[in-house]
Design an enzyme around this catalytic site. Sequence first.
Site, PDB file in Angstrom:
ATOM      1  N   GLU A 263       0.825  -1.259  -0.168  1.00  0.00           N
ATOM      2  CA  GLU A 263      -0.073   0.155  -0.049  1.00  0.00           C
ATOM      3  C   GLU A 263       1.051   1.319   0.277  1.00  0.00           C
ATOM      4  O   GLU A 263       0.930   1.974   0.976  1.00  0.00           O
ATOM      5  CB  GLU A 263      -0.955   0.038   1.186  1.00  0.00           C
ATOM      6  N   CYS A 332      -0.647  33.344  11.315  1.00  0.00           N
ATOM      7  CA  CYS A 332      -0.201  34.004  12.548  1.00  0.00           C
ATOM      8  C   CYS A 332      -0.042  33.082  13.873  1.00  0.00           C
ATOM      9  O   CYS A 332      -0.522  32.978  14.789  1.00  0.00           O
ATOM     10  CB  CYS A 332      -1.546  34.914  13.068  1.00  0.00           C
TER      11      CYS A 332
END
Length: 409
Positions: A263, A332
């Site tokens: 996978e 921020c």
Amino acid sequence: MTSKEIQGISFFHLAKKYKTPLYIYDTSIIKQRFEQLQKALSPIPHKIKYACKALSNIHILRLLNNWGCGLDCVSLNEIAIGLKSGFSSDNIIFTPNSVSFSEIQQAYEQNITLNIDSITALEKFANYYPEGKCSLRFNPDITAGGNSSIQTGHKFSKFGIAKEQINNVVEIIQKSNIKITGLHIHTGSGISNPEVFIQMLDTLCQLSKKFPHLSFLDIGGGFKVAYKKDDKFIDIELLADKIVPEMKKISHEYGRPLELWCEPGKYLVSECGYLLATVNQVKHNGERTFAGINSGKNHLLRPMLYNAHHEIINISNPDAEKKTYDVVGYICEEDTFARQRNIEKIREGDLLCICNAGAYGYSMSSNYNSRCRPAEVMVYQGKDFLIRQRESLDDLLRNQDFDPFASEL
């Protein structure tokens, strides 16, 4: 790819056409990686299931489906997107953890291969589907991979059934008629040593003796990709040279051929992705020079979450003398893509390219600071295609732009 183009298409052209910040995917790299892995494993029965949490854009998934890849999903929405992309239900495996049993039921009733990772979930499955079939995810107590937050096979990890609980598993199975068709292990991401996968196969081989109805063994993913020029990249051919004979041996001992499933996520899509951003300001603070760009951790979280390294190229000034910068975003709070990095001289307005942004870039993005996510573009057979539109303020407000008090007036 040169430092300025993909498949003959200039980064400048793409930035001008679609604006920045912008995610770009070179689909030729995805196909190259898939075919390389497919060829390496060709001597044995195998299936490659792309771990779509890395990059789940439906247009990328459609290409992978067309090329013959399967899909590894960890949520019902990933399954829904996979089905909409064209994957057949029998080519999808669902490996959830800590989900409600109703999610497991919904997946199973869509004929998705179910990979159960806890004793309690297995007990419920046996009660609801006494004739059912499923796979089991085991925790092998193997510590491997890069950053500790993406190591999933050690004994303190939340993932998988502890291999010491094998007798509990067998007891549950014996009380019902459920059949275990596969065994699965995934130890994490960033694994460059093939011996780790041999350890997994050895564990799976020992566990397989308890389950007579197996059709596959699944070694998960986590194949290492290079993020720096001198970084390691897993040698897929060497990996196959070790895995192929081991799987043949296991199949012989088991009494019939078993498929190898894997996978890969990052391995297939990491290198294909680039995040283009424009320099808003160059700022000198004390001993440091900051290059502030029109993107942030809301678009690419990996450097802040994992301290991950991403190469950064100044597309606008590639031949200039290199200087030292902190490349920072416009969010921020702490929002740094690179610290004290030597990059070609950066000027305000320059176009920067952040490399290896295909895996866990857009898929981990957010609207933090009420900022919009960027557009996504794929380059396929020498042409560029918009595969996700840039978000707008309307997108941010869509699910809240109503008056909750209207009914009380």
